[in-house]
Design a protein around this motif. Structure first.
Motif, PDB file in Angstrom:
ATOM      1  N   ALA A 144       0.847  -1.195   0.000  1.00  0.00           N
ATOM      2  CA  ALA A 144       0.000   0.000   0.000  1.00  0.00           C
ATOM      3  C   ALA A 144       0.879   1.241   0.000  1.00  0.00           C
ATOM      4  CB  ALA A 144      -0.919  -0.002   1.220  1.00  0.00           C
ATOM      5  N   ILE A 145       0.430   2.261  -0.716  1.00  0.00           N
ATOM      6  CA  ILE A 145       1.033   3.587  -0.604  1.00  0.00           C
ATOM      7  C   ILE A 145      -0.054   4.479  -0.037  1.00  0.00           C
ATOM      8  CG2 ILE A 145       2.062   5.529  -1.822  1.00  0.00           C
ATOM      9  CD1 ILE A 145       3.136   3.488  -3.863  1.00  0.00           C
ATOM     10  N   ARG A 146       0.136   4.877   1.206  1.00  0.00           N
ATOM     11  CA  ARG A 146      -0.917   5.574   1.947  1.00  0.00           C
ATOM     12  C   ARG A 146      -0.534   7.017   2.228  1.00  0.00           C
ATOM     13  NH1 ARG A 146      -2.496   0.569   6.028  1.00  0.00           N
ATOM     14  NH2 ARG A 146      -3.643  -0.636   4.457  1.00  0.00           N
ATOM     15  N   PHE A 147      -1.561   7.836   2.325  1.00  0.00           N
ATOM     16  CA  PHE A 147      -1.362   9.268   2.543  1.00  0.00           C
ATOM     17  C   PHE A 147      -2.127   9.716   3.779  1.00  0.00           C
ATOM     18  CE2 PHE A 147      -3.081  13.622   1.636  1.00  0.00           C
ATOM     19  CZ  PHE A 147      -1.912  14.302   1.874  1.00  0.00           C
ATOM     20  N   GLY A 148      -1.421  10.415   4.667  1.00  0.00           N
ATOM     21  CA  GLY A 148      -2.093  11.030   5.806  1.00  0.00           C
ATOM     22  C   GLY A 148      -2.433  10.109   6.943  1.00  0.00           C
ATOM     23  N   VAL A 149      -1.900   8.878   6.938  1.00  0.00           N
ATOM     24  CA  VAL A 149      -2.186   7.921   8.011  1.00  0.00           C
ATOM     25  C   VAL A 149      -1.087   8.020   9.068  1.00  0.00           C
ATOM     26  CG1 VAL A 149      -2.535   5.494   8.598  1.00  0.00           C
ATOM     27  CG2 VAL A 149      -3.332   6.375   6.392  1.00  0.00           C
ATOM     28  N   ASN A 150      -1.499   8.149  10.317  1.00  0.00           N
ATOM     29  CA  ASN A 150      -0.513   8.270  11.400  1.00  0.00           C
ATOM     30  C   ASN A 150      -0.497   7.063  12.337  1.00  0.00           C
ATOM     31  OD1 ASN A 150       0.381  10.858  10.614  1.00  0.00           O
ATOM     32  ND2 ASN A 150      -1.379  11.801  11.627  1.00  0.00           N
ATOM     33  N   THR A 276       3.952  20.046   6.023  1.00  0.00           N
ATOM     34  CA  THR A 276       2.838  19.618   6.868  1.00  0.00           C
ATOM     35  C   THR A 276       3.276  18.459   7.769  1.00  0.00           C
ATOM     36  OG1 THR A 276       1.977  17.845   5.443  1.00  0.00           O
ATOM     37  CG2 THR A 276       1.383  20.108   4.842  1.00  0.00           C
ATOM     38  N   ASP A 277       2.328  17.955   8.555  1.00  0.00           N
ATOM     39  CA  ASP A 277       2.607  16.756   9.354  1.00  0.00           C
ATOM     40  C   ASP A 277       2.040  15.503   8.668  1.00  0.00           C
ATOM     41  OD1 ASP A 277      -0.062  17.282   9.707  1.00  0.00           O
ATOM     42  OD2 ASP A 277      -0.005  17.288  11.898  1.00  0.00           O
ATOM     43  N   LEU A 278       1.747  15.614   7.365  1.00  0.00           N
ATOM     44  CA  LEU A 278       1.270  14.487   6.576  1.00  0.00           C
ATOM     45  C   LEU A 278       2.437  13.852   5.816  1.00  0.00           C
ATOM     46  CD1 LEU A 278      -1.874  16.198   4.998  1.00  0.00           C
ATOM     47  CD2 LEU A 278      -1.802  14.795   7.064  1.00  0.00           C
ATOM     48  N   GLY A 279       2.185  12.718   5.217  1.00  0.00           N
ATOM     49  CA  GLY A 279       3.231  12.084   4.420  1.00  0.00           C
ATOM     50  C   GLY A 279       2.697  10.932   3.599  1.00  0.00           C
ATOM     51  N   TYR A 280       3.520  10.489   2.648  1.00  0.00           N
ATOM     52  CA  TYR A 280       3.210   9.334   1.809  1.00  0.00           C
ATOM     53  C   TYR A 280       4.077   8.171   2.290  1.00  0.00           C
ATOM     54  CZ  TYR A 280       0.929  12.693  -1.241  1.00  0.00           C
ATOM     55  OH  TYR A 280       0.099  13.680  -1.734  1.00  0.00           O
ATOM     56  N   ASP A 281       3.421   7.080   2.650  1.00  0.00           N
ATOM     57  CA  ASP A 281       4.122   5.941   3.240  1.00  0.00           C
ATOM     58  C   ASP A 281       3.958   4.682   2.394  1.00  0.00           C
ATOM     59  OD1 ASP A 281       4.866   7.421   5.540  1.00  0.00           O
ATOM     60  OD2 ASP A 281       2.874   7.095   6.394  1.00  0.00           O
ATOM     61  N   LEU A 282       5.036   3.918   2.312  1.00  0.00           N
ATOM     62  CA  LEU A 282       5.017   2.591   1.710  1.00  0.00           C
ATOM     63  C   LEU A 282       4.761   1.601   2.843  1.00  0.00           C
ATOM     64  CD1 LEU A 282       5.547   0.867  -0.850  1.00  0.00           C
ATOM     65  CD2 LEU A 282       7.941   0.787  -0.155  1.00  0.00           C
ATOM     66  N   VAL A 283       3.702   0.808   2.708  1.00  0.00           N
ATOM     67  CA  VAL A 283       3.252  -0.051   3.805  1.00  0.00           C
ATOM     68  C   VAL A 283       3.105  -1.487   3.315  1.00  0.00           C
ATOM     69  CG1 VAL A 283       1.472  -0.386   5.562  1.00  0.00           C
ATOM     70  CG2 VAL A 283       1.969   1.925   4.719  1.00  0.00           C
ATOM     71  N   TYR A 284       3.594  -2.432   4.109  1.00  0.00           N
ATOM     72  CA  TYR A 284       3.464  -3.845   3.746  1.00  0.00           C
ATOM     73  C   TYR A 284       3.558  -4.694   5.004  1.00  0.00           C
ATOM     74  CZ  TYR A 284       8.559  -3.223   3.850  1.00  0.00           C
ATOM     75  OH  TYR A 284       9.843  -2.884   4.222  1.00  0.00           O
ATOM     76  N   GLU A 285       2.997  -5.897   4.917  1.00  0.00           N
ATOM     77  CA  GLU A 285       3.033  -6.826   6.039  1.00  0.00           C
ATOM     78  C   GLU A 285       4.477  -7.251   6.315  1.00  0.00           C
ATOM     79  OE1 GLU A 285       0.652  -8.588   7.900  1.00  0.00           O
ATOM     80  OE2 GLU A 285      -1.150  -7.611   7.117  1.00  0.00           O
ATOM     81  N   LYS A 286       4.811  -7.458   7.583  1.00  0.00           N
ATOM     82  CA  LYS A 286       6.171  -7.847   7.938  1.00  0.00           C
ATOM     83  C   LYS A 286       6.566  -9.192   7.333  1.00  0.00           C
ATOM     84  CE  LYS A 286       6.610  -5.087  12.119  1.00  0.00           C
ATOM     85  NZ  LYS A 286       6.768  -5.055  13.584  1.00  0.00           N
ATOM     86  N   LYS A 287       5.568 -10.014   7.039  1.00  0.00           N
ATOM     87  CA  LYS A 287       5.872 -11.312   6.428  1.00  0.00           C
ATOM     88  C   LYS A 287       5.753 -11.271   4.906  1.00  0.00           C
ATOM     89  CE  LYS A 287       1.211 -12.668   7.846  1.00  0.00           C
ATOM     90  NZ  LYS A 287       0.429 -13.606   8.643  1.00  0.00           N
ATOM     91  N   ALA A 288       5.675 -10.062   4.338  1.00  0.00           N
ATOM     92  CA  ALA A 288       5.439  -9.930   2.902  1.00  0.00           C
ATOM     93  C   ALA A 288       6.621 -10.365   2.052  1.00  0.00           C
ATOM     94  CB  ALA A 288       5.081  -8.481   2.560  1.00  0.00           C
ATOM     95  N   PHE A 289       7.802 -10.454   2.624  1.00  0.00           N
ATOM     96  CA  PHE A 289       8.975 -10.769   1.818  1.00  0.00           C
ATOM     97  C   PHE A 289       9.030 -12.225   1.367  1.00  0.00           C
ATOM     98  CE2 PHE A 289      10.562  -6.733   3.359  1.00  0.00           C
ATOM     99  CZ  PHE A 289      11.141  -6.229   2.200  1.00  0.00           C
TER     100      PHE A 289
END
Length: 308
Positions: A144-150, A276-289
């Motif tokens: 996932a590439i997510r925006f604004g999630v903290n 801002t205090d927002l950002g774009y994050d690359l997100v994946y499950e720890k077992k995704a590899f």
């Protein structure tokens, strides 16, 4: 000790009925008749020698024995669903499914995606462009590439791609010639395009920053301006195309719109990019590899970010 277990169909019928508190609603979810659900639940009750429900119709209540089974069975069926999805995902092991925030997908990722395909021609990439936070737990989505999630789950790996900076952008044609703008206060003479962020019920920060009046406050500019609001769009990309067409100013992401800025399609005439205090994050499950395709994409996008 006996290894006897009731049928999965009976257990599933009970779990759905208990969760829905209705035989009819359980039947709708399972795609069978109400009578069939009742029969499966009754078989389970006979095998256990215990009543699982009391009452009927809208007054259906689960017994204490049923409560014990419901919690464990709900967890078990979710685990079965996740396992089956992971098995399907492994079957399509050359396929990479990415859920991505729409503006990042169209303005940054998609224009670069051919580079990844050139390096990895055997990997099929499917982009699910959605502002919603889609769960990665069932294995149907790889990244996932997510925006604004903290607030992220501890089971996820999170890598920041870009910190968000916002500025008012417009097409050069909007302020060309006699319409040239020299100071921010003159922005009240131009339409301000807006993005409807009501869909971001999971991120108040996104709503806050993408509002013109709030952005002006954060930038410590004149808050008494008579702002001239233009159209509001449910899709950010439509607002962006409207700005490129010279129909107004848009609050835009400095890192995400970098290609459009370099091409001269958009300009920041005030040089007012605000972090801002927002950002774009690359997100994946720890077992995704377990999927090498995921590892290759992560390596590529991090490298591409550095080059950008």
């Amino acid at each position: 000790m006996s290894n006897w277990l009731p049928s999965l169909n009976a257990l599933r019928a009970f779990e759905v009925t208990a969760r829905k508190k209705s035989y009819r609603k359980a039947a709708e979810e399972l795609g069978v008749t109400t009578a069939a659900v009742k029969q499966l639940v009754e078989k389970l009750e006979n095998l256990l020698g215990e009543k699982l429900f009391l009452g009927r119709g809208q007054n259906l209540k689960i017994t204490s024995v049923g409560e014990v089974g419901l919690e464990e069975l709900s967890i078990s069926f979710k685990q079965i669903e996740r396992t089956v999805n992971r098995m399907k995902s492994y079957k399509n092991k050359n396929r990479l499914v990415i859920t991505c925030e729409p503006s990042f997908a169209s303005a940054w990722l998609v224009p670069r995606l051919n580079k990844f395909k050139t390096l990895n021609p055997s990997i099929e990439v499917l982009i699910d462009s959605s502002p919603k936070v889609v769960s990665l737990s069932d294995g149907s989505i790889d990244l996932a590439i997510r925006f604004g999630v903290n607030d992220y789950s501890s089971r996820l790996n999170v890598e920041r791609l870009y910190d968000e900076s916002l500025a008012p952008y417009c097409s050069p044609s909007l302020i060309h010639g006699s319409k040239k703008i020299s100071k921010f206060s003159e922005i009240e003479n131009y339409p301000l395009l807006r993005w409807d962020t009501s869909q971001f019920n999971w991120s108040n920060n996104t709503k806050r920053w993408m509002d013109w009046e709030n952005w002006i406050k954060f930038a410590k500019l004149d808050t008494t301006l008579n702002l001239n609001y233009g159209p509001k769009f449910t899709e950010y990309n439509l607002a962006l195309q409207c700005a490129i067409a010279g129909q107004g100013f848009i609050l835009g992401s400095t890192p995400v719109l970098s290609d459009l800025i370099k091409k001269g399609l958009l300009i920041d005439p005030f040089n007012l990019s605000i972090k801002t205090d927002l950002g774009y994050d690359l997100v994946y499950e720890k077992k995704a590899f377990i999927k090498p395709e995921i590892e290759k994409f992560i390596s590529w996008i991090v490298s591409e970010k550095k080059n950008n």
